[in-house]
Design a protein around this motif. Structure first.
Motif, PDB file in Angstrom:
ATOM      1  N   UNK A 108       5.742 -54.529 -21.810  1.00  0.00           N
ATOM      2  CA  UNK A 108       4.746 -55.568 -21.499  1.00  0.00           C
ATOM      3  C   UNK A 108       4.645 -55.846 -19.999  1.00  0.00           C
ATOM      4  N   UNK A 109       5.545 -55.246 -19.202  1.00  0.00           N
ATOM      5  CA  UNK A 109       5.491 -55.447 -17.748  1.00  0.00           C
ATOM      6  C   UNK A 109       4.680 -54.345 -17.063  1.00  0.00           C
ATOM      7  N   UNK A 110       4.193 -53.384 -17.844  1.00  0.00           N
ATOM      8  CA  UNK A 110       3.542 -52.207 -17.247  1.00  0.00           C
ATOM      9  C   UNK A 110       2.236 -52.567 -16.544  1.00  0.00           C
ATOM     10  N   UNK A 111       1.959 -51.902 -15.425  1.00  0.00           N
ATOM     11  CA  UNK A 111       0.657 -52.111 -14.766  1.00  0.00           C
ATOM     12  C   UNK A 111      -0.519 -51.632 -15.623  1.00  0.00           C
ATOM     13  N   UNK A 112      -0.199 -50.887 -16.698  1.00  0.00           N
ATOM     14  CA  UNK A 112      -1.281 -50.447 -17.586  1.00  0.00           C
ATOM     15  C   UNK A 112      -1.737 -51.558 -18.544  1.00  0.00           C
ATOM     16  N   UNK A 113      -0.960 -52.643 -18.600  1.00  0.00           N
ATOM     17  CA  UNK A 113      -1.344 -53.798 -19.439  1.00  0.00           C
ATOM     18  C   UNK A 113      -2.388 -54.620 -18.680  1.00  0.00           C
ATOM     19  N   UNK A 114      -3.359 -55.192 -19.415  1.00  0.00           N
ATOM     20  CA  UNK A 114      -4.397 -56.011 -18.766  1.00  0.00           C
ATOM     21  C   UNK A 114      -3.749 -57.076 -17.883  1.00  0.00           C
ATOM     22  N   UNK A 115      -4.313 -57.260 -16.707  1.00  0.00           N
ATOM     23  CA  UNK A 115      -3.687 -58.114 -15.687  1.00  0.00           C
ATOM     24  C   UNK A 115      -3.354 -59.509 -16.218  1.00  0.00           C
ATOM     25  N   UNK A 116      -4.243 -60.082 -17.029  1.00  0.00           N
ATOM     26  CA  UNK A 116      -3.983 -61.473 -17.463  1.00  0.00           C
ATOM     27  C   UNK A 116      -2.924 -61.573 -18.556  1.00  0.00           C
ATOM     28  N   UNK A 276       0.337 -49.195 -26.219  1.00  0.00           N
ATOM     29  CA  UNK A 276       1.729 -49.640 -26.069  1.00  0.00           C
ATOM     30  C   UNK A 276       2.695 -48.483 -26.312  1.00  0.00           C
ATOM     31  N   UNK A 277       2.278 -47.535 -27.164  1.00  0.00           N
ATOM     32  CA  UNK A 277       3.171 -46.396 -27.456  1.00  0.00           C
ATOM     33  C   UNK A 277       3.369 -45.552 -26.201  1.00  0.00           C
ATOM     34  N   UNK A 278       2.266 -45.253 -25.562  1.00  0.00           N
ATOM     35  CA  UNK A 278       2.322 -44.419 -24.359  1.00  0.00           C
ATOM     36  C   UNK A 278       3.244 -45.066 -23.323  1.00  0.00           C
ATOM     37  N   UNK A 279       3.128 -46.402 -23.188  1.00  0.00           N
ATOM     38  CA  UNK A 279       3.944 -47.096 -22.175  1.00  0.00           C
ATOM     39  C   UNK A 279       5.412 -47.108 -22.605  1.00  0.00           C
ATOM     40  N   UNK A 280       5.641 -47.454 -23.881  1.00  0.00           N
ATOM     41  CA  UNK A 280       7.033 -47.533 -24.367  1.00  0.00           C
ATOM     42  C   UNK A 280       7.718 -46.173 -24.227  1.00  0.00           C
TER      43      UNK A 280
END
Ligand SMILES: Cc1ncc(COP(=O)(O)O)c(C=O)c1O
Length: 497
Positions: A108-116, A276-280
């Protein structure tokens, strides 16, 4: 030659099975006819442990002979099988439940998550004071602030009444809590709260594989759930799903006391979005941008066509890093064991329920001394079962343990009972870290950096669980003779006062 090699492997595996039958009898399921007999007073009664037969040992040896070692075909198959059992988008195997929690929160800290919605340093994550430390540690390890909420003493789960006071507009981004000892937390209230405030939910499902949660259909639909988990049905007016399939991400542990084991091991379950899978996966696999499985190249079809960061155009995608990641993968051998265990899961879940009920009945006359836990949303227990509000949410527990609270009016304490049982080789445990805020690591943190943690209110429930709680095993390796022995010894202990 090929024929000989196959025959050789078959011979080794047949001998392996025979060896396992002779050596590991004590690890067979409690109701297995080939289990050596229990000798009261001599044989230990473990609170939990590995339950397996020659099938698991054969799978481990077969995979070892193949010697692929790193995650491979067994891992991929296990991930697909667990994801399909839960009815979720994907599962990633990792090397422990703690690693799964670390990856889930890091995702959930990834820069790929929506900024807000992205978690940044100083953002707040609501969690529970009573429970296991590595449900909470990843919040702090990621530079976020855990906001501790109290627990309900009857279920051991989050006291949802404190949720609003734990929330700070603009700061609170997520909730990360466990289903305690195989008892689902109040998912309806937690999910409604998450929806209202746009929060992520991470379900720590490490102790709860196989629990289900049933929600009135209208409410479930409002929360975005329209389907039952595969193979489950609670009638036309309800949606029933496994725990671990309601939040955005959930986690599993496969350490031996858990519902199924592969020695060490865990999983990150991806529920709400494949992004989320790609990031995890990236956090699990060194932080890399590339998503090729081990031993494969160029899955993306443009391995030398990427230009990311300030790297030269065409730099090998295999060595491009978009996160500060880890390497938290297990071995394929573990997955091979896990696949056999997964087949046993329905039977394991049933046995856990039966063992809980057997202990509850056997100790039913001791309500003057003990408070026995209740499934979330149940209003009482009697010999004919639990009582519920039939039109509201219900839970079905895949019990990790049998939690009891020694009443303050009892002439003995939980630790006196624990010592007594321990002397009799009857395994028992406190509720993990108790009130985690009282643990040395937290006391030190509070002293050194008081702004790194927040407390939403009184932690009365967590203190009661710590000071009065104790749990016995419900695991499927327990035999009826063991359960009878436990009941008899507790009855005698109480009588001695
Ligand atoms: C609720 C909970 N979360 C996480 C974990 C960590 O799992 P592991 O021991 O596989 O790291 C445990 C361990 O028992 C647990 O009980």
């Amino acid at each position: 030659m090929t024929q000989n090699i196959e025959q050789l492997k078959a011979q080794i595996l047949e001998l392996t099975r025979e060896y396992s039958r002779q050596v590991h009898g004590m690890n067979r399921p409690g109701n297995d006819a080939d289990r050596p007999p229990f000798i009261a007073g001599k044989s230990p009664v473990a609170y939990a442990g590995r339950v397996f037969t020659e099938d698991e040992v054969e799978a481990a040896v077969s995979s070892t002979l193949d010697f692929w070692l790193t995650l491979g075909k067994e891992g991929a198959a296990f991930e697909a099988e667990l994801a399909s059992l839960l009815g979720i988008k994907a599962t990633l195997l990792v090397n422990s439940g703690s690693s799964a929690n670390l990856i889930a929160l890091s995702t959930l800290t990834s820069p790929l998550i929506d900024a807000n919605r992205r978690l940044r340093t100083g953002d707040e994550v609501i969690t529970c004071a009573a429970g296991f430390p590595t449900t909470v540690a990843p919040i702090i390890q990621n530079g976020c602030i855990p906001v501790f909420v109290d627990s309900d003493v009857h279920t051991g789960n989050i006291n949802v009444e404190q949720l609003e006071s734990a929330f700070t507009e603009g700061q609170t981004k997520a909730i990360m809590i466990a289903h305690t000892l195989g008892n689902p937390f109040d998912l309806a209230t937690v999910l409604q709260f998450c929806k209202k405030h746009h929060l992520w939910l991470i379900e720590d499902n490490c102790d709860a594989l196989g629990c289900t949660y049933t929600m009135p259909k209208q409410l479930a639909n409002d929360l975005g759930f329209t389907k039952n988990s595969p193979g489950l049905d609670a009638g036309e007016d309800f949606i029933i799903r496994y725990t671990g399939s309601w939040g955005d991400i959930s986690t599993q542990s496969f350490y031996p006391p858990h519902h199924l084991t592969m020695g060490e091991g865990g999983a990150v379950n991806i529920v709400s979005s494949m992004k989320l899978k790609r990031i995890a996966e990236s956090f699990r696999d060194w932080g890399r941008d590339c998503w090729c499985p081990s031993g494969k190249d160029n899955t993306c079809g443009k391995r030398f066509d990427w230009q990311l960061g300030e790297l030269p155009d065409g730099y090998d995608h295999k060595y491009i890093y978009s996160h500060l990641g880890y390497n938290l993968k297990p071995l394929d051998i573990q997955a091979a064991i896990g696949r056999v265990q997964l087949k046993r899961l329905p039977e394991f879940i049933n046995t856990r329920k039966q063992n809980w009920e057997y202990l509850r009945r056997g100790l039913a006359n001791l309500e003057e001394f003990f408070d026995f836990s209740l499934p979330t949303h149940a209003t009482s227990w009697s010999l004919s079962g639990f009582t519920w509000d039939e039109s509201a949410c219900q839970t079905d527990c895949s019990w990790f343990g049998f939690l009891l609270l020694v009443k303050p009016t009892s002439p003995f304490t939980n630790s006196l009972l624990a010592r007594h049982l321990d002397n009799l080789k009857i395994g028992n445990r406190m509720l993990f870290g108790g009130n985690l805020l009282k643990q040395p690591v937290m006391v030190q943190l509070k002293q050194e950096s008081p702004d790194k943690i927040k407390i939403a209110g009184e932690m009365t429930g967590a203190d009661i669980l710590m000071n009065q709680g104790l749990f016995l095993g419900t695991y499927p390796g327990l035999t009826q003779a063991m359960l009878d022995y436990e009941i008899e010894q507790i009855q005698q202990f109480v009588k001695s006062y």
